[in-house]
Scaffold this active site. Structure first.
Site, mmCIF file in Angstrom:
data_model
loop_
_atom_site.group_PDB
_atom_site.id
_atom_site.type_symbol
_atom_site.label_atom_id
_atom_site.label_comp_id
_atom_site.label_asym_id
_atom_site.label_seq_id
_atom_site.Cartn_x
_atom_site.Cartn_y
_atom_site.Cartn_z
ATOM 1 N N SER A 1 -4.164 -4.629 4.651
ATOM 2 C CA SER A 1 -5.225 -4.635 3.641
ATOM 3 C C SER A 1 -5.655 -6.075 3.401
ATOM 4 C CB SER A 1 -4.724 -4.010 2.333
ATOM 5 O OG SER A 1 -4.355 -2.676 2.525
ATOM 6 N N ASN B 1 0.715 -7.199 10.735
ATOM 7 C CA ASN B 1 0.505 -5.796 10.373
ATOM 8 C C ASN B 1 -0.716 -5.262 11.117
ATOM 9 O OD1 ASN B 1 0.359 -3.325 9.158
ATOM 10 N ND2 ASN B 1 0.242 -4.087 7.052
ATOM 11 N N THR C 1 0.835 -1.209 0.000
ATOM 12 C CA THR C 1 0.000 0.000 0.000
ATOM 13 C C THR C 1 0.862 1.249 0.000
ATOM 14 O OG1 THR C 1 -1.717 -1.210 1.219
ATOM 15 C CG2 THR C 1 -1.855 1.195 1.198
#
Length: 1005
Positions: free
Chosen positions: A161, A157, A112
């Site tokens: 995403s 994370n 990202t």
């Protein structure tokens, strides 16, 4: 890039293609490690960019770096994400072909961030337009919303995403970004109902519960505590209130859907006669209100399944396990379709709406998972890895194709490359009727009790003999120890992966079972997510697996239509620590990203290729024939250079515009020779500079002696000028003292200077014309001479002026002189007539009646002007024409000659001193042909009277009266015209019988 080769022992090579031992995975990882330790996070594999997440801020993303990579050749500077973005942008502009950038990697690898850096690069470096800022703002505003609904905390994370994203950036013909479009792939819907230990659900659920106001939560039936909900983890983690502030602008219906998912997770089941039933109506009431559906219908949908067989609808109750699975499937379907709706709304706001130019260029950004292998791999991992198989197949095909095209363009023989073609694996997954997806669709949609195990058995029966497929049942004893009975194994290009089939059938067939109720929802968003046409569609609905297969095929079609660039993102460790390089984790990612396979394909031909001009410019100093400049063809220069360097024929090939070097060691040897050559060149330059410096010093010493001699000459000249100046001043002062005496040696210099000064001043200030009376004041000694000079100057100017006067202008001046003699300082409106030229006539030929011209006969008409005649009785004004001939003045009324006054019978002319235009023509009373004096008015009285005076030779007979004019009419009767000053012109008969004329004063006398 070649400039960094000399430092390769410390920081590695910038392009893996230049690795000598390119088949060694250890050498590959060691090169990555060297560069990572030096904060060099970017490395190339040919045109592929490998990026390692540094987990810290690096000063390589400012505007100066953007300008450094803007418009620069791909290999001219060090590897960077900006180089990939700029190369795609320039290719789009120059080749007019759409581009795409494929960004892949594990969660937390920086995919990202990479896409954000590319967007920032385009926002700063692309041409400005009115829509650029708007598009950028909307893209930035959409990120928090997409992250809230599509991102979640994972073990790797905190803001991972959980969906793939393909975004098109649209550029107009100027190269400015003007719009965008987003396509989402494979949202991890299983996270809605289940999260692994230490992970969380999507951010939006926590944002709603922790950030929502009390009134909102009360309306949605929610509590502040996440532990009250089955779909949320039991331990609170990082706060998401900041994200809620950006998402809270969402519409009410959207928040209703989010709350309904939480309520669905809290629906509890009991068991009656082997069938599932809902034990509490509280959640059903909330769901009915929030989703806008009938509670009874919803309850039936959560406890039964509908099967359509041979046109008949069959309702079958679900057992406890099936009902829980159906509930979870419904939750995932509602959330997944809502997420798709949200992406579509964002696309609407990013749409390029300018219809003036429907043609625009596109750069696509694909941000999608890399190959994933977990301890427990579900249907999502299967789809992700299937997607990566397709991308790997596309990459190999396009890489080999581009290599082959470059070789053919350069006239180099193409050597076939041996590589693993993963088409066999793609066919195993997607082949019609025989592939895994087709088998899964068939199993889920067939009548009867389909289960995960029956699907696994059918897989074993259908594709059990495939070399890349194995199940527990088909495996050998060693493999069975690491496989569960509910698992099957695929041998992917990146390695072996075991997939668990538990929940697969429910996961993919939710479209078939029990979603019809959603089509009846009164929620506006759900109405758009679940089309009512699905109820009347007789076709067999597609399963989730079939839908993903179709969307992936469409993605491949999109990517095949564009020129691709690749970014492979990697993370150095799982703990997100800066500076830590976990070799085991890196090896794992190198394998699953297929980087070694990429490198092997790229190195199958030649390791290095450059255009002739670039190669020759860098290495020309190594050959005496090419240094310092080569004057011939570039190809001949390169051939001369490599011959001098001793390249063997098998080490290189010369194409049409490029040189191809097969082995990195050949390039490294050349680079080391260049480093040695640089030292010798530096020695020569230093020697040359020292010689130049010493020569300059000598020239300065020699110049200083010449300068001393020259300075003596200049000093003597200055002394002589000073003596002459002192002598001149002394003579001038003495002359000034004796200026009134006769000429003598003491004053002669001063007198000559005074005369000379006067004459020069006179030369500079001579009068410019005859009207200029200025003349410099002469000194006493030149008074007489000055007067003679003034007269001569005036005579010369008069003579020059007269010589230039044309006959027409002379006649004009004569008339003006007569007018001046007659009216200057006498008639009030004379000054206004001076700048106006007199004309030969005020009437054209068309204005005079032909009968009048015929009546005049041979008489030549000298002047004609329109006038106003005042009757002798009553002073009535009548328009007339006054014609002057050579013998007399004729007053005309249209075609009739009303009165003719011979110049001999004209006794005189009277006019007032005011600004009016009245005048009286006095005639002899003895003339029986005349009826008396004539009173006329003209708009051009000065011109008219001047013409009459000249034609009649009566210049001395014009009288300018003040106050009144007396004139006679027939039989000797006298009449009076009174003139008085006023504000405006007025002519009227007064009570005393006189003609009263009021006229304004234009000038004071």
């Amino acid at each position: 890039m070649e400039s960094a080769l000399t430092a390769r022992d410390r920081v590695g090579v910038q392009d893996f293609v230049l690795l000598e031992n390119y088949t060694s995975e250890a050498a590959f990882i060691e090169n990555l490690r060297k560069r990572f330790k030096e904060n060099l996070i970017y490395t190339y594999i040919g045109s592929v960019l490998v990026s390692v997440n540094p987990y810290k801020d690096l000063e390589i993303y400012n505007k100066n770096h953007m300008e450094r990579y803007r418009g620069v050749n791909f290999y001219e500077v060090s590897p960077h994400i900006y180089a990939v973005g700029d190369n795609s942008y320039r290719s789009m502009r120059t080749e007019r072909k759409d581009q795409c950038i494929l960004i892949s990697g594990e969660s937390g690898a920086g995919k990202t961030e990479a896409s954000k850096k590319i967007l920032q690069y385009y926002a700063v470096t692309c041409p400005a337009s009115e829509q650029v800022q708007t598009v950028k703002d909307r893209l930035l505003q959409s990120n928090p919303v997409l992250e809230a609904f599509g991102n979640a905390k994972t073990l790797r994370n905190d803001n991972s995403s959980r969906f793939g994203k393909y975004m098109d950036i649209q550029f107009d013909f100027k190269g400015a970004p003007v719009g965008g479009h987003i396509i989402n792939y494979l949202l991890e819907k299983s996270r809605v109902v289940h999260q692994n230990h230490g992970e969380r659900n999507f951010h939006i659920f926590y944002q709603l519960i922790e950030g929502g106001e009390e009134d909102l939560l009360r309306r949605l039936g929610l509590e502040r505590n996440p532990q009250q909900y089955q779909y949320l983890v039991k331990v609170r983690t990082c706060s998401t209130l900041k994200g809620w502030l950006r998402v809270c602008v969402c519409v009410c219906e959207l928040l209703n859907i989010i709350a309904s998912v939480l309520h669905l997770g809290n629906v509890q089941y009991g068991e009656e006669d082997g069938s599932a039933c809902i034990t509490s109506d509280t959640q059903i009431k909330y769901l009915a209100r929030l989703l806008g559906v009938n509670g009874t219908v919803l309850t039936e949908a959560l406890t039964h399944k509908k099967i359509i067989a041979k046109g008949e609808e069959l309702m079958s109750p679900l057992n406890l396990e099936q009902a829980s699975s159906a509930r979870d499937a419904l939750s995932k379907a509602v959330y997944g379709r809502t997420f798709t709706w949200l992406v579509n709304k964002i696309n609407t706001s990013l749409t390029y709406t300018d219809d003036s130019s429907k043609h625009y260029s596109v750069i696509g950004l694909l941000d999608i998972y890399g190959f994933e292998v977990f301890q427990h791999n579900s249907f999502e991992q299967f789809c992700i890895n299937y997607c990566n198989e397709k991308l790997q197949q596309l990459f190999i095909e396009l890489t080999l194709k581009s290599e082959q095209e470059e070789y053919e363009a350069e006239g180099i023989t193409w050597e076939p490359v041996q590589y693993f073609n993963n088409k066999i694996i793609c066919d195993l997954v997607e082949e019609k009727f025989k592939g895994i997806i087709s088998i899964l669709d068939e199993e889920c949609l067939r009548p009867g009790d389909a289960s995960d195990l029956t699907f696994l058995e059918k897989l074993a029966d259908t594709v059990g003999g495939h070399p890349h497929f194995v199940t527990h049942k088909l495996a050998d004893a060693k493999t069975r120890k690491v496989m569960g009975r509910e698992e099957f194994r695929l041998l992917h290009y990146a390695g072996e992966v075991n997939y668990n089939v538990n929940g697969v059938c429910v996961c993919v067939c939710v479209c078939v079972f029990n979603l019809i109720v959603m089509c009846m929802s009164e929620n506006k968003i759900l109405n758009q997510c679940f089309d009512r046409e699905e109820l009347s569609d007789k076709k067999r609905p597609e399963t989730a697996a079939a839908q993903f297969k179709a969307s992936l095929a469409k993605l491949m079609e999109i990517l095949m239509s564009k020129e691709p660039s690749y970014v492979r993102c990697m993370k150095p460790n799982d703990s997100k620590q800066a500076g830590r390089f976990d070799e085991v984790l890196i090896r794992h990612q190198v394998k699953y990203l297929g980087l070694m396979e990429n490198l092997r394909v790229r190195r199958a031909g030649f390791a290095y290729r450059r255009r002739y001009e670039v190669f020759l410019q860098r290495y020309k100093s190594l050959c005496p024939d090419t240094w310092p400049n080569w004057q011939g063809k570039l190809s001949d220069g390169v051939a001369t250079l490599v011959k001098h360097l001793g390249y063997k024929p098998e080490e290189y090939k010369l194409g049409r515009s490029k040189i191809f070097i097969r082995f990195p060691k050949t390039l490294f040897g050349t680079e080391e020779a260049l480093e040695t050559r640089k030292h010798s060149l530096a020695t020569k330059l230093q020697a040359g500079w020292r010689g130049y410096s010493q020569k300059s010093k000598y020239q300065k010493l020699r110049t200083s002696a010449v300068q001393a001699w020259w300075r003596g000459i200049l000093a003597r000249r200055r002394a002589r000028r000073r003596r002459q100046a002192a002598d001149t001043i002394r003579r001038f002062i003495k002359g000034f003292i004796h200026r009134h005496e006769d000429r003598c040696p003491e004053n002669e210099y001063f007198l000559d200077y005074v005369r000379y000064s006067f004459l020069m001043k006179l030369h500079r200030n001579l009068p410019k014309n005859v009207l200029d009376k200025s003349w410099p004041t002469p000194p006493a000694a030149l008074t007489e001479a000055s007067e003679h000079l003034r007269q001569l100057c005036m005579q010369n100017m008069v003579w020059s002026y007269c010589k230039k006067i044309s006959p027409e202008w002379k006649h004009q001046m004569e008339q003006k002189m007569i007018a001046s003699e007659l009216f200057k300082d006498k008639k009030d409106n004379y000054p206004q007539s001076v700048p106006k030229l007199f004309v030969s006539t005020r009437l054209n030929g068309e204005d005079i009646n032909p009968k009048v011209v015929q009546a005049l006969g041979s008489e030549k008409m000298k002047y004609a002007v329109p006038v106003t005649k005042y009757d002798r009785k009553g002073y009535k004004a009548r328009p007339r024409q006054l014609l002057l001939t050579s013998s007399g003045a004729v007053i005309v009324e249209e075609a009739k000659l009303k009165q003719r006054i011979d110049y001999g019978a004209l006794k005189g002319i009277s006019v007032s001193s005011l600004s009016d235009g009245l005048f009286v023509l006095h005639v002899l009373s003895e003339d029986n042909k005349q009826k008396g004096d004539v009173v006329l008015q003209s708009d051009h009285v000065i011109e008219t009277l001047t013409k009459i005076a000249i034609c009649s030779d009566k210049i001395n007979n014009i009288n300018i009266n003040q106050g009144s004019i007396t004139y006679t009419v027939g039989q000797g009767k006298e009449c009076v015209i009174d003139f008085t000053p006023g504000s405006e012109l007025l002519v009227a008969k007064a009570k005393n019988g006189h003609l009263s004329v009021t006229a304004p004063r234009l000038n004071s006398r």
